[in-house]
Design a protein around this motif. Structure first.
Motif, PDB file in Angstrom:
ATOM      1  N   PRO A  33       0.803  -1.227   0.000  1.00  0.00           N
ATOM      2  CA  PRO A  33       0.000   0.000   0.000  1.00  0.00           C
ATOM      3  C   PRO A  33       0.833   1.274   0.000  1.00  0.00           C
ATOM      4  CG  PRO A  33      -0.102  -1.079   2.137  1.00  0.00           C
ATOM      5  CD  PRO A  33       0.584  -2.030   1.215  1.00  0.00           C
ATOM      6  N   GLY A  34       1.827   1.388   0.900  1.00  0.00           N
ATOM      7  CA  GLY A  34       2.573   2.633   0.984  1.00  0.00           C
ATOM      8  C   GLY A  34       3.918   2.468   1.657  1.00  0.00           C
ATOM      9  N   ALA A  35       4.804   3.434   1.430  1.00  0.00           N
ATOM     10  CA  ALA A  35       6.137   3.404   2.032  1.00  0.00           C
ATOM     11  C   ALA A  35       6.710   4.809   2.036  1.00  0.00           C
ATOM     12  CB  ALA A  35       7.065   2.462   1.262  1.00  0.00           C
ATOM     13  N   ALA A  36       7.672   5.031   2.912  1.00  0.00           N
ATOM     14  CA  ALA A  36       8.414   6.293   2.950  1.00  0.00           C
ATOM     15  C   ALA A  36       9.855   5.978   3.294  1.00  0.00           C
ATOM     16  CB  ALA A  36       7.816   7.264   3.963  1.00  0.00           C
ATOM     17  N   VAL A  37      10.791   6.698   2.679  1.00  0.00           N
ATOM     18  CA  VAL A  37      12.216   6.464   2.898  1.00  0.00           C
ATOM     19  C   VAL A  37      12.919   7.796   3.110  1.00  0.00           C
ATOM     20  CG1 VAL A  37      12.727   6.466   0.409  1.00  0.00           C
ATOM     21  CG2 VAL A  37      14.280   5.320   1.998  1.00  0.00           C
ATOM     22  N   VAL A  38      13.870   7.806   4.046  1.00  0.00           N
ATOM     23  CA  VAL A  38      14.661   8.997   4.349  1.00  0.00           C
ATOM     24  C   VAL A  38      16.124   8.582   4.441  1.00  0.00           C
ATOM     25  CG1 VAL A  38      15.234  10.665   6.164  1.00  0.00           C
ATOM     26  CG2 VAL A  38      12.853  10.337   5.477  1.00  0.00           C
ATOM     27  N   VAL A  39      16.991   9.378   3.845  1.00  0.00           N
ATOM     28  CA  VAL A  39      18.434   9.163   3.928  1.00  0.00           C
ATOM     29  C   VAL A  39      19.061  10.390   4.571  1.00  0.00           C
ATOM     30  CG1 VAL A  39      20.556   8.680   2.648  1.00  0.00           C
ATOM     31  CG2 VAL A  39      18.373   7.755   1.836  1.00  0.00           C
ATOM     32  N   VAL A  40      19.948  10.170   5.524  1.00  0.00           N
ATOM     33  CA  VAL A  40      20.701  11.271   6.137  1.00  0.00           C
ATOM     34  C   VAL A  40      22.181  11.029   5.901  1.00  0.00           C
ATOM     35  CG1 VAL A  40      18.911  11.601   7.885  1.00  0.00           C
ATOM     36  CG2 VAL A  40      20.894  10.183   8.427  1.00  0.00           C
ATOM     37  N   LYS A  41      22.944  12.114   5.830  1.00  0.00           N
ATOM     38  CA  LYS A  41      24.378  12.001   5.576  1.00  0.00           C
ATOM     39  C   LYS A  41      25.080  13.199   6.196  1.00  0.00           C
ATOM     40  CE  LYS A  41      27.735   9.896   3.100  1.00  0.00           C
ATOM     41  NZ  LYS A  41      28.900  10.527   3.707  1.00  0.00           N
ATOM     42  N   ASP A  42      26.097  12.906   6.975  1.00  0.00           N
ATOM     43  CA  ASP A  42      26.927  13.950   7.581  1.00  0.00           C
ATOM     44  C   ASP A  42      26.101  14.992   8.327  1.00  0.00           C
ATOM     45  OD1 ASP A  42      29.200  12.704   6.536  1.00  0.00           O
ATOM     46  OD2 ASP A  42      29.071  13.837   4.662  1.00  0.00           O
ATOM     47  N   GLY A  43      25.122  14.508   9.086  1.00  0.00           N
ATOM     48  CA  GLY A  43      24.389  15.383   9.987  1.00  0.00           C
ATOM     49  C   GLY A  43      23.202  16.110   9.405  1.00  0.00           C
ATOM     50  N   VAL A  44      22.837  15.820   8.160  1.00  0.00           N
ATOM     51  CA  VAL A  44      21.678  16.493   7.564  1.00  0.00           C
ATOM     52  C   VAL A  44      20.862  15.481   6.763  1.00  0.00           C
ATOM     53  CG1 VAL A  44      22.768  18.774   7.414  1.00  0.00           C
ATOM     54  CG2 VAL A  44      22.999  17.146   5.518  1.00  0.00           C
ATOM     55  N   PRO A  45      19.543  15.703   6.653  1.00  0.00           N
ATOM     56  CA  PRO A  45      18.744  14.863   5.762  1.00  0.00           C
ATOM     57  C   PRO A  45      19.050  15.234   4.316  1.00  0.00           C
ATOM     58  CG  PRO A  45      17.376  16.549   6.796  1.00  0.00           C
ATOM     59  CD  PRO A  45      18.721  16.662   7.410  1.00  0.00           C
ATOM     60  N   VAL A  46      19.350  14.239   3.503  1.00  0.00           N
ATOM     61  CA  VAL A  46      19.711  14.501   2.110  1.00  0.00           C
ATOM     62  C   VAL A  46      18.686  13.977   1.118  1.00  0.00           C
ATOM     63  CG1 VAL A  46      22.192  14.625   2.549  1.00  0.00           C
ATOM     64  CG2 VAL A  46      21.130  12.396   2.082  1.00  0.00           C
ATOM     65  N   HIS A  47      17.765  13.135   1.591  1.00  0.00           N
ATOM     66  CA  HIS A  47      16.741  12.629   0.684  1.00  0.00           C
ATOM     67  C   HIS A  47      15.534  12.163   1.485  1.00  0.00           C
ATOM     68  CE1 HIS A  47      14.937  10.971  -2.896  1.00  0.00           C
ATOM     69  NE2 HIS A  47      14.784   9.797  -2.285  1.00  0.00           N
ATOM     70  N   SER A  48      14.355  12.489   0.978  1.00  0.00           N
ATOM     71  CA  SER A  48      13.108  12.073   1.613  1.00  0.00           C
ATOM     72  C   SER A  48      12.070  11.855   0.521  1.00  0.00           C
ATOM     73  CB  SER A  48      12.623  13.151   2.593  1.00  0.00           C
ATOM     74  OG  SER A  48      11.368  12.811   3.146  1.00  0.00           O
ATOM     75  N   ALA A  49      11.386  10.708   0.564  1.00  0.00           N
ATOM     76  CA  ALA A  49      10.377  10.411  -0.451  1.00  0.00           C
ATOM     77  C   ALA A  49       9.313   9.497   0.141  1.00  0.00           C
ATOM     78  CB  ALA A  49      11.021   9.761  -1.672  1.00  0.00           C
ATOM     79  N   ALA A  50       8.111   9.584  -0.396  1.00  0.00           N
ATOM     80  CA  ALA A  50       7.007   8.729   0.045  1.00  0.00           C
ATOM     81  C   ALA A  50       6.242   8.237  -1.167  1.00  0.00           C
ATOM     82  CB  ALA A  50       6.089   9.473   0.996  1.00  0.00           C
ATOM     83  N   PHE A  51       5.596   7.079  -1.017  1.00  0.00           N
ATOM     84  CA  PHE A  51       4.945   6.420  -2.139  1.00  0.00           C
ATOM     85  C   PHE A  51       3.644   5.766  -1.666  1.00  0.00           C
ATOM     86  CE2 PHE A  51       9.502   5.988  -1.927  1.00  0.00           C
ATOM     87  CZ  PHE A  51       9.953   6.551  -3.118  1.00  0.00           C
ATOM     88  N   GLY A  52       2.665   5.718  -2.557  1.00  0.00           N
ATOM     89  CA  GLY A  52       1.455   4.958  -2.263  1.00  0.00           C
ATOM     90  C   GLY A  52       0.505   5.656  -1.315  1.00  0.00           C
ATOM     91  N   ARG A  53      -0.300   4.835  -0.646  1.00  0.00           N
ATOM     92  CA  ARG A  53      -1.381   5.355   0.183  1.00  0.00           C
ATOM     93  C   ARG A  53      -1.189   4.988   1.646  1.00  0.00           C
ATOM     94  NH1 ARG A  53      -3.124   0.485  -1.878  1.00  0.00           N
ATOM     95  NH2 ARG A  53      -4.287  -0.848  -0.419  1.00  0.00           N
ATOM     96  N   ALA A  54      -1.741   5.835   2.517  1.00  0.00           N
ATOM     97  CA  ALA A  54      -1.650   5.594   3.958  1.00  0.00           C
ATOM     98  C   ALA A  54      -2.773   4.695   4.458  1.00  0.00           C
ATOM     99  CB  ALA A  54      -1.673   6.914   4.720  1.00  0.00           C
ATOM    100  N   ASP A  55      -3.906   4.694   3.763  1.00  0.00           N
ATOM    101  CA  ASP A  55      -5.034   3.848   4.172  1.00  0.00           C
ATOM    102  C   ASP A  55      -5.951   3.622   2.980  1.00  0.00           C
ATOM    103  OD1 ASP A  55      -6.648   6.185   3.915  1.00  0.00           O
ATOM    104  OD2 ASP A  55      -6.293   6.709   6.008  1.00  0.00           O
ATOM    105  N   ASP A  56      -7.044   2.904   3.218  1.00  0.00           N
ATOM    106  CA  ASP A  56      -7.938   2.535   2.122  1.00  0.00           C
ATOM    107  C   ASP A  56      -8.754   3.689   1.577  1.00  0.00           C
ATOM    108  OD1 ASP A  56      -7.030  -0.020   2.154  1.00  0.00           O
ATOM    109  OD2 ASP A  56      -8.756  -0.901   3.176  1.00  0.00           O
ATOM    110  N   SER A  57      -8.715   4.838   2.260  1.00  0.00           N
ATOM    111  CA  SER A  57      -9.413   6.010   1.734  1.00  0.00           C
ATOM    112  C   SER A  57      -8.651   6.624   0.568  1.00  0.00           C
ATOM    113  CB  SER A  57      -9.600   7.061   2.833  1.00  0.00           C
ATOM    114  OG  SER A  57      -8.357   7.686   3.142  1.00  0.00           O
ATOM    115  N   GLY A  58      -7.411   6.196   0.370  1.00  0.00           N
ATOM    116  CA  GLY A  58      -6.580   6.755  -0.679  1.00  0.00           C
ATOM    117  C   GLY A  58      -5.722   7.907  -0.219  1.00  0.00           C
TER     118      GLY A  58
END
Length: 510
Positions: A33-58
């Motif tokens: 249904p859904g996912a989210a990913v975050v990458v941090v490097k050298d003390g700062v967030p360098v990438h953040s992304a989310a995909f899909g749905r959180a629940d069946d409401s869409g």
């Protein structure tokens, strides 16, 4: 030889784009249904992304959507424990009974369990004897009640002797923090961990997480489709498994740990405490060890599979990681301290019949971040776990057939000798089926999966909906069925005698 640095050799933007493409591909291929990913490097967030749905409401999944952490919770509890160690209220090598005099197990060696043993998952407790996942308790008193309920649990080994993963270890740690800090564990985590880290979408309770738009969990039913599913997340397990956090918030925790306890202008832990946290403490298997709330191993994802299989582990950077596996969520945290790289992944679903498929996503993201090609997932679970729903269905159909046969025999007319044999066969076959079902559910499967039947029913919902009626029939119907069949047999046995007497009297009257 020093550890090899584990920084991506391709451009960061290309690596992050490849990560996103891979996650999208997995969601499409597996139907997640859904996912989210975050990458941090050298003390700062360098990438953040989310995909899909959180629940069946869409409702869209975002990197700020809270997700049930499952065992990724343990790293947060470790922070709280080490804060109390720094404050002098807890000591790592002091027995638990120093702080909880009433603490006991069904083994006198419980008095030897120390705070360090709990953090290293080396207390001697076993997961199957201390599971709480079948509980629904949500009140603030549930944590202490859950620890007190351990009094009847045995020890599988001597404290400090070997690794033995059990959520109870961290539930006790949470109660220790609650006791020595003088405030409920959930309040402590919110005030001393979440707030200083700016983790505004993280919550110690299910109610608070839902009020903040938490993602609904999903389970894979019958190995074929995903279903939004409710699985217990009791307060009893708050320190070990039932807190919530977003991917972005987890990235902030990773930044703090990779910076040795510092987050912006706040210091949550001293550098020595973070080093203690990540120091491998007990052997798990092979090159994998357990530190404090983290598994550690060589970062084999930084080299081609053939090279890692060739025994180059001693020359690889250290990876600290922890997966979270619940009946309806999957989470993953990873850090490479030598390169300052951190990864957080949350998925609002889990396939309990084959969780290795989702674990492959974790390691393949690490591969991509280290310029390696992802590898196909290998399913490690045995046939019973993969097809547990089919086994449960077969048991249910067998129990229903047994019920039908027994009722058919009981409701039939009087039985002669051949009929009584049929009664005996039906009764013995039904008892054998009941015994097999009870043995499988209460003895074999719990020992095989290091858990108990209540957890299997709650964490494998597709299995649970079939096992509940199976166990109901095996436990509640077996005795009255046997008694009724015996009575039927006795009544049938007297009938030929009565008939013969009636025929004799009839002949005399002629």
């Amino acid at each position: 030889m020093g550890a090899r640095e584990a920084a991506p050799s391709v451009g960061p933007d290309q690596a992050y784009e490849a990560v996103d493409d891979f996650v999208r591909e997995q969601l499409a291929e597996m139907g997640l249904p859904g996912a989210a990913v975050v990458v941090v490097k050298d003390g700062v967030p360098v990438h953040s992304a989310a995909f899909g749905r959180a629940d069946d409401s869409g409702r869209p999944m975002t990197a700020d959507t809270p997700v049930l952490l499952a065992s990724a919770t343990k790293s947060l509890t470790t922070v709280a424990v080490l804060q109390q160690v720094e404050a002098g209220r807890l000591r790592l090598d002091e027995p638990v009974q120093t702080y909880l005099p009433w603490f006991t197990l069904r083994d006198s060696r419980a008095s030897q369990i120390t705070v360090r043993h709990l953090l290293h998952q080396a207390s001697g407790m076993a997961a199957r004897d201390t599971a709480f996942e079948g509980s629904f308790a949500q009140g603030p008193e549930a944590l202490e009640e859950g620890v007190r309920a351990l009094a009847g649990s045995p020890l599988a080994g001597a404290p400090g002797e070997a690794f033995g993963y059990a959520n109870a270890n961290f539930n006790i740690l949470g109660l220790l923090v609650q006791t020595v800090s003088g405030q409920p564990f959930g309040d402590y985590i919110r005030q001393e961990v979440f707030e200083p880290l700016g983790m505004t979408n993280s919550h110690p309770t299910r109610a608070a997480a839902r009020a903040d738009g938490a993602a609904a969990g999903h389970s894979r039913w019958f190995g074929s489709f995903w279903q939004q599913t409710e699985v217990p997340a009791p307060t009893t397990g708050m320190p070990s498994a039932t807190m919530y956090a977003s991917a972005n918030d987890l990235g902030q925790e990773l930044i703090m740990l990779l910076d040795e306890g510092q987050y912006r202008d706040r210091r949550l832990l001293e550098p020595g405490s973070v080093r203690t946290m990540l120091e491998p403490g007990v052997q798990v298997d092979g090159s994998k060890m357990y530190a404090m709330g983290w598994f550690t191993r060589p970062l084999v994802e930084s080299v081609p599979p053939a090279e890692s299989a060739g025994g180059a582990g001693g020359d690889l950077p250290l990876l600290a990681e922890h997966q979270g596996e619940w009946g309806n969520s999957h989470t993953y945290l990873a850090m490479v301290p030598s390169s300052g790289l951190g990864l957080a992944l949350v998925i609002n679903a889990n396939d309990t019949s084959a969780p290795s498929r989702l674990k492959a996503i974790d390691t393949n993201i690490l591969r991509i971040l280290h310029s390696q090609e992802p590898v196909p997932a290998v399913v490690h679970e045995d046939w019973l776990q993969q097809y547990s729903w089919a086994v449960a269905l077969a048991l249910l159909l067998a129990e229903l057939l047994s019920l039908w046969l027994a009722l058919r025999v009981l409701l039939s007319g009087p039985h002669a000798n051949a009929g009584r044999k049929r009664l005996l066969v039906v009764g013995l076959a039904a008892l054998a089926l009941d015994a097999f079902a009870l043995w499988l559910c209460f003895i074999y499967a719990p020992a095989r999966f290091d858990t108990n039947s209540a957890v299997i029913i709650r964490q494998f919902p597709d299995v649970g909906v079939m096992l509940v009626p199976v166990l109901g029939l095996a436990l509640l119907w077996s005795l009255p069925r046997t008694v009724l069949l015996l009575l039927k047999s006795r009544s049938g046995r007297t009938m030929p005698t009565s008939s013969m007497r009636a025929d004799s009297e009839s002949q005399h009257s002629l």
